[in-house]
Design a protein around this motif. Sequence first.
Motif, PDB file in Angstrom:
ATOM      1  N   PRO A  48       0.819  -1.214   0.000  1.00 33.62           N
ATOM      2  CA  PRO A  48       0.000   0.000   0.000  1.00 33.62           C
ATOM      3  C   PRO A  48       0.852   1.263   0.000  1.00 33.62           C
ATOM      4  O   PRO A  48       2.003   1.248   0.440  1.00 33.62           O
ATOM      5  CB  PRO A  48      -0.804  -0.116   1.312  1.00 33.62           C
ATOM      6  CG  PRO A  48       0.043  -0.973   2.197  1.00 33.62           C
ATOM      7  CD  PRO A  48       0.719  -1.944   1.287  1.00 33.62           C
ATOM      8  N   PRO A  49       0.284   2.369  -0.484  1.00 32.01           N
ATOM      9  CA  PRO A  49       1.057   3.621  -0.588  1.00 32.01           C
ATOM     10  C   PRO A  49       1.351   4.284   0.750  1.00 32.01           C
ATOM     11  O   PRO A  49       2.359   4.966   0.897  1.00 32.01           O
ATOM     12  CB  PRO A  49       0.167   4.513  -1.456  1.00 32.01           C
ATOM     13  CG  PRO A  49      -1.212   3.987  -1.253  1.00 32.01           C
ATOM     14  CD  PRO A  49      -1.056   2.510  -1.076  1.00 32.01           C
ATOM     15  N   ALA A  50       0.487   4.091   1.738  1.00 33.04           N
ATOM     16  CA  ALA A  50       0.677   4.729   3.045  1.00 33.04           C
ATOM     17  C   ALA A  50       1.118   3.686   4.064  1.00 33.04           C
ATOM     18  O   ALA A  50       0.522   2.609   4.175  1.00 33.04           O
ATOM     19  CB  ALA A  50      -0.602   5.410   3.504  1.00 33.04           C
ATOM     20  N   SER A  51       2.145   4.015   4.832  1.00 35.58           N
ATOM     21  CA  SER A  51       2.642   3.099   5.849  1.00 35.58           C
ATOM     22  C   SER A  51       1.702   3.050   7.047  1.00 35.58           C
ATOM     23  O   SER A  51       1.160   4.074   7.467  1.00 35.58           O
ATOM     24  CB  SER A  51       4.035   3.543   6.319  1.00 35.58           C
ATOM     25  OG  SER A  51       4.452   2.773   7.423  1.00 35.58           O
ATOM     26  N   LEU A  52       1.499   1.863   7.574  1.00 39.03           N
ATOM     27  CA  LEU A  52       0.682   1.699   8.780  1.00 39.03           C
ATOM     28  C   LEU A  52       1.567   1.507  10.012  1.00 39.03           C
ATOM     29  O   LEU A  52       1.083   1.116  11.065  1.00 39.03           O
ATOM     30  CB  LEU A  52      -0.254   0.495   8.609  1.00 39.03           C
ATOM     31  CG  LEU A  52      -1.285   0.622   7.490  1.00 39.03           C
ATOM     32  CD1 LEU A  52      -2.092  -0.664   7.363  1.00 39.03           C
ATOM     33  CD2 LEU A  52      -2.218   1.791   7.733  1.00 39.03           C
ATOM     34  N   GLY A  53       2.849   1.768   9.875  1.00 43.56           N
ATOM     35  CA  GLY A  53       3.750   1.616  11.006  1.00 43.56           C
ATOM     36  C   GLY A  53       4.477   0.289  10.962  1.00 43.56           C
ATOM     37  O   GLY A  53       4.242  -0.560  10.092  1.00 43.56           O
ATOM     38  N   ASN A  54       5.340   0.103  11.919  1.00 41.74           N
ATOM     39  CA  ASN A  54       6.172  -1.099  11.962  1.00 41.74           C
ATOM     40  C   ASN A  54       5.741  -2.087  13.039  1.00 41.74           C
ATOM     41  O   ASN A  54       6.499  -2.967  13.420  1.00 41.74           O
ATOM     42  CB  ASN A  54       7.643  -0.695  12.189  1.00 41.74           C
ATOM     43  CG  ASN A  54       8.177   0.147  11.042  1.00 41.74           C
ATOM     44  OD1 ASN A  54       7.928  -0.160   9.881  1.00 41.74           O
ATOM     45  ND2 ASN A  54       8.890   1.215  11.376  1.00 41.74           N
ATOM     46  N   SER A  55       4.549  -1.916  13.571  1.00 39.47           N
ATOM     47  CA  SER A  55       4.080  -2.795  14.644  1.00 39.47           C
ATOM     48  C   SER A  55       3.983  -4.238  14.159  1.00 39.47           C
ATOM     49  O   SER A  55       3.498  -4.514  13.052  1.00 39.47           O
ATOM     50  CB  SER A  55       2.702  -2.342  15.139  1.00 39.47           C
ATOM     51  OG  SER A  55       2.148  -3.308  16.012  1.00 39.47           O
ATOM     52  N   GLY A  56       4.458  -5.149  14.985  1.00 40.80           N
ATOM     53  CA  GLY A  56       4.359  -6.569  14.654  1.00 40.80           C
ATOM     54  C   GLY A  56       2.942  -7.080  14.658  1.00 40.80           C
ATOM     55  O   GLY A  56       2.672  -8.201  14.207  1.00 40.80           O
ATOM     56  N   ASP A  57       1.996  -6.263  15.147  1.00 38.58           N
ATOM     57  CA  ASP A  57       0.588  -6.670  15.179  1.00 38.58           C
ATOM     58  C   ASP A  57      -0.094  -6.491  13.832  1.00 38.58           C
ATOM     59  O   ASP A  57      -1.183  -7.005  13.608  1.00 38.58           O
ATOM     60  CB  ASP A  57      -0.177  -5.860  16.234  1.00 38.58           C
ATOM     61  CG  ASP A  57       0.293  -6.156  17.649  1.00 38.58           C
ATOM     62  OD1 ASP A  57       0.820  -7.260  17.875  1.00 38.58           O
ATOM     63  OD2 ASP A  57       0.136  -5.284  18.517  1.00 38.58           O
ATOM     64  N   ILE A  58       0.519  -5.721  12.936  1.00 43.09           N
ATOM     65  CA  ILE A  58      -0.096  -5.454  11.640  1.00 43.09           C
ATOM     66  C   ILE A  58       0.354  -6.519  10.635  1.00 43.09           C
ATOM     67  O   ILE A  58       1.548  -6.674  10.376  1.00 43.09           O
ATOM     68  CB  ILE A  58       0.276  -4.055  11.129  1.00 43.09           C
ATOM     69  CG1 ILE A  58      -0.238  -2.993  12.104  1.00 43.09           C
ATOM     70  CG2 ILE A  58      -0.301  -3.820   9.732  1.00 43.09           C
ATOM     71  CD1 ILE A  58       0.175  -1.589  11.753  1.00 43.09           C
TER      72      ILE A  58
END
Length: 368
Positions: A48-58
């Motif tokens: 995807p174009p927008a990052s949702l962060g680096n959380s291991g939950d995603i």
Amino acid sequence: MTDTKATKGFDFFKILRKNIQKLKPYRCARDDYQTGVLLDANENLYGPPASLGNSGDIPDLKHYPDPHQATLKKLYGQWRKVNPDQIFVGVGSDEAIDMLIRMVCIPGKDNILICPPTYGMYKVSAAVNDVGLVKVPLTEDFQIQPKKILEAVTSTTKIIWVCSPNNPTANDIDLDRIKTILESDFFGLIVVDEAYVDFSDRGSLAEMTKKYPNLVVLQTFSKSWGLAGVRCGVAISSPPVVKYMNCMKAPYNLNALTSAVVIKNLKARDTMLKTVEEIKVEKKKVRAELENIPHIVKVFPSSSNFLMFRVKSHSKEIYRTIADDGVVIRFRGDNYGCSECLRATVGRPKDNKKFIETLKKVIQKVVI
């Protein structure tokens, strides 16, 4: 595996619509392989174009999710003591409600039976699917009437719906009464909607699906799990029923984010159960406060996370005014047998304190 024939000769294939019997489930890319360099599903591997962060939950969102929800079903089955092939996972309980009607009811011909006052989506789904509605009201103390139910069903009644704990009345439906229907010669499905079951001291009927193949138990992550925003529900039944539900569903009906959140929370079940106990304690306090308000004539028994109560008068005015003052509850006075009734969720201590304080002020403003 549970036999397709239950007590008194239930045969699922006699009610399963002929076109559904012929249905072959859509085979998607993830049916065969879920690991490796995946070039089989025309996904955008850049992501995807927008990052949702680096959380291991995603989870990895550039790939389709597991269409079978194997991990989720395994964890849920261990908790409810049923096998993964007895579990259907969908978008809230509402997907299963609609699917069960479409699976066995022929539009314009068949009907379902409900026991008002009850959850409104059974009626809505029947109307959407052009399916008739037979109504056998609950008793004055909000219990089903097995004898009248069995007298009311016809050769075109394919599903009997029972909501326990019941919404909007909050009470458990007597188990012996449910068993009377299960052990009758009714040839259709008997669906027990257990959205609020974790707040009930009686517990779930899920394991009974091994004895009664025409029993379907609906559950949700929206109530006790505190996950209303992820929209995930479960249907538990005999393997043949679940098999055809899976044939009918969209290939990836549960998205990867929902699945990841639900799996993580299933591993924190002890915390959920602790929260449920806290809600029960709060419910007793709220009940006591409501019973001390003179304008309230009755607070009904509750095996849920909410209380229904009856006021002497002005229920709709109280409902509207308390909302204007910042506390939103539900008006239930237009439901069968619920005249002048209101329904309030049991919240956190600060929520409940605000509710009681505001309710008292509103009653003084509206009634006196």
